[in-house]
Design an enzyme around this catalytic site. Structure first.
Site, PDB file in Angstrom:
ATOM      1  N   HIS A 137      -0.159  -8.058 -12.679  1.00  0.00           N
ATOM      2  CA  HIS A 137       0.805  -7.862 -11.597  1.00  0.00           C
ATOM      3  C   HIS A 137       1.355  -9.237 -11.217  1.00  0.00           C
ATOM      4  CE1 HIS A 137       2.685  -7.044  -7.873  1.00  0.00           C
ATOM      5  NE2 HIS A 137       1.711  -7.528  -7.115  1.00  0.00           N
ATOM      6  N   CYS A 152       0.783  -2.478  -4.903  1.00  0.00           N
ATOM      7  CA  CYS A 152       1.029  -3.225  -6.146  1.00  0.00           C
ATOM      8  C   CYS A 152       0.151  -2.770  -7.297  1.00  0.00           C
ATOM      9  CB  CYS A 152       0.837  -4.718  -5.896  1.00  0.00           C
ATOM     10  SG  CYS A 152       1.885  -5.322  -4.584  1.00  0.00           S
ATOM     11  N   ASN A 210       7.737 -10.600  -6.825  1.00  0.00           N
ATOM     12  CA  ASN A 210       6.769  -9.503  -6.743  1.00  0.00           C
ATOM     13  C   ASN A 210       7.507  -8.190  -6.522  1.00  0.00           C
ATOM     14  OD1 ASN A 210       4.823  -7.664  -5.981  1.00  0.00           O
ATOM     15  ND2 ASN A 210       3.718  -9.068  -4.631  1.00  0.00           N
TER      16      ASN A 210
END
Ligand code: UT7
Length: 332
Positions: free
Chosen positions: A255, A114, A285
């Site tokens: 993020h 990520c 996500n």
């Protein structure tokens, strides 16, 4: 010395929506639990025949178009992904550059989960500042649905598919330049978030079927705690080191893993709600794609203007983390 300027942004989200209610029909969960614990309401899922590279190409086309450059001026392509078209090779970046018709460019993928977009931003900055490249196309693209276990309620509610891309170019004007980027990693926490099967580490001692599975596994609560602690420290440090106040940040683009993590970091910096960019509710996500998809969101809604300062932060498997201070610097 050349500086690196963040010239343009583009993104793509597949049209198929997977809602919390849809997931509640698949595993023992509910819209109420997911919303309360994560802030996610829905995520996008790519079509079976839609690869990570296809999403990356769509995002990249927009970023190149908006950069004001001709595609022949792009001299490097870097893709951040943990769900490449093909594990091992060829890289998704080479596939994207060929589908875009970029000709002979340097192209490679990186794996920082990520945090991938912050990592590729730092790679673009370093290549440009060293004088080796002039216009670098960076892409975060993920088909996480391909590596998600839809029988595991602890992970399948979190992830979605999509892509975002940016063009980073050389400039002589320091006022346009990316100010600073932090990147970090600590393999001691590798087991918190990993795809344990499918690599060279698993071929010798697992059944063939297990070895071909790349499903993600996560110790969510432990990951959550390390994420909040690490990110809070990192964003405070990057601002302090650069003598920048939190009030100078126009857009905090984190993020998009979990609304509660984002709020904890925003609160540590005493940010106002208007400073915090949120797409977690509609995309979930999307790992390395989440930051550029969020930047594209404020760009397309007219909220991101030339010269405005963005603070990016990310955290992910590895464990990896990073932050960046980035003015938006389109060509006039
Ligand atoms: O992007 C890369 C980095 N990733 C992250 O930063 C993710 C970080 N972690 C998280 O976002 C959160 O830890 C989660 C959203 C994954 C989980 O939230 P949590 O508040 O940490 O829940 P938990 O794992 O502590 O689980 C609490 C309870 C458990 O039940 P018991 O043991 O209390 O009876 C779980 O079994 O919630 C249960 N649970 C669920 N219940 C309904 C776990 N997943 C679900 C679910 N629906 N989907």
């Amino acid at each position: 010395m050349a500086y690196a300027a963040f010239r343009s942004i583009g993104a793509y989200a597949p049209s198929k929506v997977l809602s919390n209610d849809d997931l509640a029909k698949m595993v023992d969960t509910s819209d109420e639990w997911i919303t309360k614990r994560t802030g996610i309401k829905e995520r996008r899922i790519a079509a079976n025949d839609e690869f990570t590279s296809d999403m990356g190409v769509k995002a990249a086309k927009l970023a190149i178009e908006r950069s004001g450059l001709d595609k022949s001026e792009i001299d490097m392509v870097v893709c951040a992904t943990i769900s490449p078209d093909y594990f091992c090779m060829p890289s998704t970046a080479t596939i994207i550059s060929t589908k875009l018709g970029l000709g002979n460019v340097t192209a490679f993928d990186i794996s920082a989960a990520c945090t991938g977009f912050v990592y590729i931003l730092s790679i673009a900055k370093a290549f440009i500042e060293s004088g080796m490249k002039k216009n670098v196309l960076i892409i975060g693209a993920e088909k996480l649905s391909a590596i998600t276990d839809y029988t595991d309620r602890a992970t399948c509610i979190l992830f979605g598919d999509g892509a975002g891309a940016a063009v980073i170019s050389a400039t002589d004007n320091k006022d346009e330049a990316i100010i600073d980027i932090h990147t970090g990693a600590d393999g001691q926490f590798a087991d918190l978030l990993m795809s344990p099967n499918g690599g060279s580490g698993s071929f010798h001692d697992t059944l063939e079927q297990e070895a071909t599975s790349c499903f993600m596994q996560m110790k969510g609560n432990e990951t959550f705690k390390v994420a909040v602690k690490t990110l809070t420290k990192d964003v405070v440090e990057i601002l302090k080191e650069n003598s920048i106040l939190a009030s100078d940040i126009k857009h905090f683009v984190p993020h998009q893993a979990n609304l509660r993590i984002i709020k904890a970091v925003g609160d540590a910096l005493k940010l106002d709600d208007e400073q915090v960019v949120l797409t977690v509710e509609k995309y979930g996500n999307t790992s390395g794609a989440s930051i550029p998809m969020a930047i594209n969101d404020i760009y397309e809604s007219g909220r991101l203007q030339a010269g405005e300062l963005m603070l990016l932060d990310a955290f992910g498997g590895g464990l990896t983390w990073g932050s960046a201070l980035v003015p938006f610097s389109p060509l006039k």
